[in-house]
Design a protein around this motif. Structure first.
Motif, short mmCIF file in Angstrom:
data_model
loop_
_atom_site.label_atom_id
_atom_site.label_comp_id
_atom_site.label_asym_id
_atom_site.label_seq_id
_atom_site.Cartn_x
_atom_site.Cartn_y
_atom_site.Cartn_z
N SER A 1 -15.03 -3.14 27.05
CA SER A 1 -14.65 -2.91 25.65
C SER A 1 -14.66 -4.21 24.86
O SER A 1 -15.02 -4.23 23.67
N LEU A 2 -14.31 -5.31 25.52
CA LEU A 2 -14.32 -6.60 24.84
C LEU A 2 -15.75 -7.01 24.48
O LEU A 2 -16.02 -7.49 23.38
N ARG A 3 -16.68 -6.79 25.42
CA ARG A 3 -18.08 -7.12 25.15
C ARG A 3 -18.65 -6.22 24.05
O ARG A 3 -19.39 -6.68 23.17
N ALA A 4 -18.31 -4.94 24.11
CA ALA A 4 -18.80 -4.01 23.09
C ALA A 4 -18.22 -4.37 21.71
O ALA A 4 -18.91 -4.27 20.69
N ALA A 5 -16.96 -4.78 21.69
CA ALA A 5 -16.34 -5.16 20.42
C ALA A 5 -17.05 -6.38 19.82
O ALA A 5 -17.25 -6.45 18.59
N GLN A 6 -17.45 -7.32 20.67
CA GLN A 6 -18.17 -8.49 20.19
C GLN A 6 -19.51 -8.09 19.55
O GLN A 6 -19.90 -8.62 18.50
N ARG A 7 -20.18 -7.11 20.18
CA ARG A 7 -21.46 -6.64 19.62
C ARG A 7 -21.25 -5.98 18.26
O ARG A 7 -22.05 -6.17 17.33
N LEU A 8 -20.18 -5.21 18.13
CA LEU A 8 -19.89 -4.56 16.85
C LEU A 8 -19.57 -5.59 15.78
O LEU A 8 -20.00 -5.47 14.62
N LEU A 9 -18.83 -6.60 16.17
CA LEU A 9 -18.49 -7.67 15.23
C LEU A 9 -19.77 -8.35 14.73
O LEU A 9 -19.93 -8.60 13.53
N GLU A 10 -20.69 -8.61 15.66
CA GLU A 10 -21.95 -9.25 15.30
C GLU A 10 -22.81 -8.34 14.42
O GLU A 10 -23.63 -8.82 13.64
N ALA A 11 -22.61 -7.02 14.55
CA ALA A 11 -23.38 -6.05 13.77
C ALA A 11 -22.79 -5.82 12.39
O ALA A 11 -23.34 -5.04 11.60
N GLY A 12 -21.65 -6.45 12.10
CA GLY A 12 -21.09 -6.34 10.76
C GLY A 12 -19.83 -5.51 10.64
O GLY A 12 -19.35 -5.27 9.52
N TYR A 13 -19.26 -5.08 11.74
CA TYR A 13 -17.99 -4.33 11.70
C TYR A 13 -16.86 -5.35 11.72
O TYR A 13 -16.74 -6.16 12.64
N ALA A 14 -16.02 -5.32 10.69
CA ALA A 14 -15.04 -6.40 10.49
C ALA A 14 -13.70 -6.14 11.17
O ALA A 14 -12.97 -7.08 11.48
N ARG A 15 -13.37 -4.88 11.41
CA ARG A 15 -12.03 -4.55 11.93
C ARG A 15 -12.16 -3.91 13.31
O ARG A 15 -12.11 -2.70 13.48
N VAL A 16 -12.34 -4.78 14.30
CA VAL A 16 -12.59 -4.31 15.67
C VAL A 16 -11.59 -4.96 16.62
O VAL A 16 -11.32 -6.16 16.53
N ALA A 17 -11.02 -4.17 17.50
CA ALA A 17 -10.09 -4.67 18.51
C ALA A 17 -10.42 -4.05 19.86
O ALA A 17 -11.09 -3.01 19.94
N SER A 18 -9.97 -4.69 20.94
CA SER A 18 -10.19 -4.21 22.30
C SER A 18 -8.84 -4.06 22.99
O SER A 18 -7.93 -4.88 22.80
#
Length: 378
Positions: free
Chosen positions: A71-88
């Motif tokens: 989930s931490l790795r997936a959250a990093q990918r979402l952050l890089e894709a432009g999702y600003a409010r992501v937590a794991s």
């Protein structure tokens, strides 16, 4: 920018306040239990097309997996894709359960529970996964010989979840078999080998279908055995059957996984000329003529190291699984030699014979021959 890692309790609070809680584990993992009201989207699918699953890039998203790493790795990918409010969720569902938060178990049939439990280690391999395991479950493997080579191979193919094993052998269990033919036991001496094998394999994995052919393989019945097979396993101990199997597999377009043992040495290859004319050799390309009987005595005459068939049979079983799954590089076009005394393996490259009487490109199938007479004449 670092990803915020939160506790399960904090994740639950945010979910109740409107955050989207996504379980990024695979479907078979979620089936055993998932956080209440979580969405199930596997990590790879989420990363491949986040917009299809999460069109609102401003939404608050909380990701959870088994331990927190995925989930931490997936959250990093979402952050890089432009999702600003992501937590794991730190500690994942393991910590979620430990803290007493509610998990929901999906309704499953007994067959599904058995499938996900039994093959959990396969399912964790991305190269196999559920889709690959279902391929194994649907596969049919024809096995000629329930003896030294067939015993270890059948055990591992049944354990791996190959759906149907069709075993052909006209022999009965003898005490001298027990030194190496591990499908059989003392109390089944005198029992047909295919029946003894069925008992052993069903005890290991009752979901595998074992079809038995207590028959000697001949030109009259070989196609009945292999016509519906995805892969054919050669565990024969004589040249006439090997040539017959090869010819039938070329005619019907079946991959043939070959193995042979002699005293302290073994050979394995895959003959796939039926599906790949001109690119892959067949058994006749390797042995256009059988050796004279005195040059290739059987186990009863020459003896065999008891563990040798286990090594060779398991290499064959590995090739069968790879062929079903379409994984890796098969031994087609290569002959693997194993020397148990030297504990060495070497490889010989094999080329298709452009004049092969059976598999040459453009050549019609010549028909079955009298294989006993063919081998005896050499």
């Amino acid at each position: 920018m670092s990803i915020e890692q939160i506790s399960p309790a904090q994740a639950r609070q945010r979910q109740q306040a409107g955050a989207i809680l996504i379980d990024v584990r695979e479907a078979h993992e979620r089936a055993a239990g998932h956080a209440e009201h979580s969405l199930g989207i596997a990590k790879d699918a989420l990363e491949a097309d986040p917009d299809a699953n999460l069109p609102d890039r401003g939404a608050e998203i909380v990701l959870i997996c088994q331990s927190g790493a995925r989930s931490l790795r997936a959250a990093q990918r979402l952050l890089e894709a432009g999702y600003a409010r992501v937590a794991s969720v730190d500690g994942g569902t393991a910590r979620w359960i430990a803290e007493g938060l509610l998990m929901v178990v999906s309704e499953q049939s007994e067959a599904d529970r058995d499938f996900y439990d039994r093959y959990s280690r396969h399912l964790r391999l991305p190269e196999v996964g559920e889709a690959g395991q279902r391929k194994l479950q649907a596969a049919r493997v024809a096995m000629v010989g329930a003896g030294g080579l067939g015993s270890p191979a059948a055990f591992y193919l049944a354990a791996a979840g190959v759906g149907t094993l069709m075993l052909a052998d006209d022999d009965v269990v003898d005490r001298s078999n027990l030194q190496r033919q591990i499908l059989h036991t003392e109390d089944r001496i005198g029992v047909a080998k295919v029946e003894s094998a069925r008992i052993a394999l069903n005890a290991l994995n009752p979901r595998v279908q074992v079809e038995t052919f207590a028959e000697r393989i001949t030109s009259d019945n070989v196609e009945r055995l292999i016509a519906d097979a995805d892969v054919v396993f050669d565990g024969a101990d004589n040249f006439p059957v090997r040539y017959l199997l090869n010819d039938a597999c070329v005619k019907l377009g079946k991959p043939l996984v070959y193995g042979a043992i002699h005293r302290f040495e073994g050979q394995v290859s895959v003959f796939d000329a039926g599906r790949h004319r001109g690119a892959c050799p067949c058994y006749r390309c390797l042995f256009p003529q059988p050796p004279p009987p005195e040059a290739a005595p059987n186990c009863a005459e020459a003896g065999v190291l008891g563990v040798l068939p286990g090594v060779v049979g398991l290499i064959q079983a590995t090739e069968v699984v790879k062929l079903i799954l379409g994984l890796g590089e098969s031994l087609a076009g290569r002959l693997l030699h194993f020397d148990a005394l030297g504990m060495r393996m070497r490889e010989t490259r094999l080329r298709p014979d452009p004049d092969c009487p059976v598999c040459a490109t453009g050549r019609a199938f010549p028909g079955y021959i009298d294989y006993q007479a063919f081998c005896a004449a050499q």
